[in-house]
Scaffold this motif. Structure first.
Motif, PDB file in Angstrom:
ATOM      1  N   UNK A  80      33.320  97.935  35.033  1.00  0.00           N
ATOM      2  CA  UNK A  80      32.762  97.398  36.268  1.00  0.00           C
ATOM      3  C   UNK A  80      31.495  98.151  36.692  1.00  0.00           C
ATOM      4  N   UNK A  81      30.669  97.476  37.463  1.00  0.00           N
ATOM      5  CA  UNK A  81      29.463  98.052  38.058  1.00  0.00           C
ATOM      6  C   UNK A  81      29.846  98.528  39.455  1.00  0.00           C
ATOM      7  N   UNK A  82      29.968  99.845  39.656  1.00  0.00           N
ATOM      8  CA  UNK A  82      30.632 100.386  40.837  1.00  0.00           C
ATOM      9  C   UNK A  82      29.682 101.226  41.687  1.00  0.00           C
ATOM     10  N   UNK A  83      29.729 100.979  42.991  1.00  0.00           N
ATOM     11  CA  UNK A  83      29.111 101.849  43.987  1.00  0.00           C
ATOM     12  C   UNK A  83      30.234 102.470  44.808  1.00  0.00           C
ATOM     13  N   UNK A  84      30.171 103.771  45.040  1.00  0.00           N
ATOM     14  CA  UNK A  84      31.135 104.442  45.888  1.00  0.00           C
ATOM     15  C   UNK A  84      30.450 105.039  47.097  1.00  0.00           C
ATOM     16  N   UNK A  85      31.014 104.830  48.286  1.00  0.00           N
ATOM     17  CA  UNK A  85      30.440 105.414  49.497  1.00  0.00           C
ATOM     18  C   UNK A  85      31.502 106.228  50.228  1.00  0.00           C
ATOM     19  N   UNK A  86      31.071 107.352  50.768  1.00  0.00           N
ATOM     20  CA  UNK A  86      31.933 108.191  51.583  1.00  0.00           C
ATOM     21  C   UNK A  86      31.023 108.978  52.522  1.00  0.00           C
ATOM     22  N   UNK A  87      31.492 109.196  53.741  1.00  0.00           N
ATOM     23  CA  UNK A  87      30.671 109.914  54.709  1.00  0.00           C
ATOM     24  C   UNK A  87      30.934 111.416  54.715  1.00  0.00           C
ATOM     25  N   UNK A  88      31.910 111.892  53.928  1.00  0.00           N
ATOM     26  CA  UNK A  88      32.139 113.324  53.776  1.00  0.00           C
ATOM     27  C   UNK A  88      31.289 113.819  52.610  1.00  0.00           C
ATOM     28  N   UNK A  89      30.264 114.585  52.918  1.00  0.00           N
ATOM     29  CA  UNK A  89      29.300 114.978  51.881  1.00  0.00           C
ATOM     30  C   UNK A  89      29.936 115.814  50.779  1.00  0.00           C
ATOM     31  N   UNK A  90      30.924 116.626  51.126  1.00  0.00           N
ATOM     32  CA  UNK A  90      31.583 117.421  50.097  1.00  0.00           C
ATOM     33  C   UNK A  90      32.301 116.564  49.082  1.00  0.00           C
ATOM     34  N   UNK A  91      32.891 115.475  49.531  1.00  0.00           N
ATOM     35  CA  UNK A  91      33.546 114.544  48.618  1.00  0.00           C
ATOM     36  C   UNK A  91      32.516 113.875  47.701  1.00  0.00           C
ATOM     37  N   UNK A  92      31.396 113.469  48.263  1.00  0.00           N
ATOM     38  CA  UNK A  92      30.365 112.813  47.453  1.00  0.00           C
ATOM     39  C   UNK A  92      29.794 113.790  46.427  1.00  0.00           C
ATOM     40  N   UNK A  93      29.634 115.048  46.808  1.00  0.00           N
ATOM     41  CA  UNK A  93      29.157 116.046  45.843  1.00  0.00           C
ATOM     42  C   UNK A  93      30.103 116.136  44.652  1.00  0.00           C
ATOM     43  N   UNK A  94      31.384 116.176  44.911  1.00  0.00           N
ATOM     44  CA  UNK A  94      32.371 116.225  43.831  1.00  0.00           C
ATOM     45  C   UNK A  94      32.312 114.955  42.981  1.00  0.00           C
ATOM     46  N   UNK A  95      32.208 113.803  43.651  1.00  0.00           N
ATOM     47  CA  UNK A  95      32.148 112.531  42.927  1.00  0.00           C
ATOM     48  C   UNK A  95      30.933 112.490  42.002  1.00  0.00           C
ATOM     49  N   UNK A  96      29.814 113.000  42.479  1.00  0.00           N
ATOM     50  CA  UNK A  96      28.607 112.999  41.643  1.00  0.00           C
ATOM     51  C   UNK A  96      28.752 113.923  40.440  1.00  0.00           C
ATOM     52  N   UNK A  97      29.497 115.006  40.586  1.00  0.00           N
ATOM     53  CA  UNK A  97      29.760 115.860  39.425  1.00  0.00           C
ATOM     54  C   UNK A  97      30.539 115.079  38.363  1.00  0.00           C
ATOM     55  N   UNK A  98      31.541 114.331  38.803  1.00  0.00           N
ATOM     56  CA  UNK A  98      32.306 113.526  37.855  1.00  0.00           C
ATOM     57  C   UNK A  98      31.428 112.435  37.229  1.00  0.00           C
TER      58      UNK A  98
END
Length: 250
Positions: A80-98
């Motif tokens: 799938x072509x996926x966009x993920x959004x979250x307003x907790x920046x620490x969570x997004x930082x972790x997601x970007x590492x993955x």
């Protein structure tokens, strides 16, 4: 993103406090999801859950409240072509590492953005599906979120949410000083779905105009939790997959 109206201004402070809590929790939360003793069992179970709920790949999918990116990465791995959004920046930082590790390994990965699950900044009618895991209970304005997700979906698009009645006695009864401090009386007043059951959440989705609303208990996930345990401060709790779709007309 649409500006927050004046009458809803208190929600900003509520969201900021919740985001600060989850940013601080992000490393431990993510590490727990990746624990090796059940990693592959979880991946198979959740791949089956989402595979049965979503249209065939490749679909354009938004993961709201994506956290550290577990669901979004699983869906991207399925094509799938996926966009993920979250307003907790620490969570997004972790997601970007993955995402970076996944892109290096497979050449594809979700696009993770800091954004508001209640009002995602995407084009109307641009999505085949909106998904979320463990986000319904923490919405500060569930009707506004459902209206926004409706607008983002194409006619016939799929809504798929996994949640549970995590706090049947209310947020004040939750364990952990840090959690109770973040989710105090002011915050709890804005999050009534924290104590809602699957039927109540399904009724809210139907009231928002979605059709074919179904709630399915996730027996495989339940058995995994009972066998292997759950995060500290929690007890095994039945989870439900809530699916619905935007009507083809209207």
């Amino acid at each position: 993103m649409t500006p927050t109206p004046d009458h809803a201004a208190p929600s900003a402070s509520v969201q900021d406090r919740v985001d600060a809590y989850w940013t601080a929790r992000a490393p431990a939360y993510d590490d727990y999801q990746q624990r090796p003793e059940r990693r592959e069992l979880d991946r198979r179970a959740w791949a089956e859950v989402w595979g049965g709920a979503l249209p065939p790949a490749p679909a354009r999918v938004l993961d709201v409240g994506c956290g550290s990116g577990y669901v979004a990465c699983l869906l991207a791995d399925a094509g799938h072509d996926v966009v993920g959004v979250d307003s907790a920046t620490g969570m997004v930082d972790r997601a970007r590492e993955h995402a970076a590790a996944m892109a290096a390994r497979t050449g594809r990965a979700p696009d993770f953005r800091v954004g508001d699950a209640v009002d995602p900044d995407l084009a109307p009618g641009s999505l085949d599906a909106v998904v979320g895991r463990y986000v319904l209970w923490t919405l500060r304005d569930a009707p506004a979120a459902l209206a926004a997700w409706w607008r983002l979906l194409r006619p016939g698009g799929t809504l798929a949410m996994v949640d549970a009645t995590w706090f049947p006695d209310g947020l004040a009864a939750a364990e952990g000083d840090a959690f109770r401090s973040a989710y105090d009386e002011q915050v709890a007043a804005r999050m009534p779905l924290a104590a809602a059951d699957a039927e109540q959440k399904a009724a809210l989705v139907a009231a928002a105009g979605f059709v074919d609303v179904r709630s399915t208990r996730l027996e495989t996930v339940w058995e995994l939790d009972r066998t292997h345990g759950v995060a500290p401060g929690h007890t095994p709790t039945p989870q439900h997959l809530l699916t619905a779709r935007r009507p083809l007309a209207g």
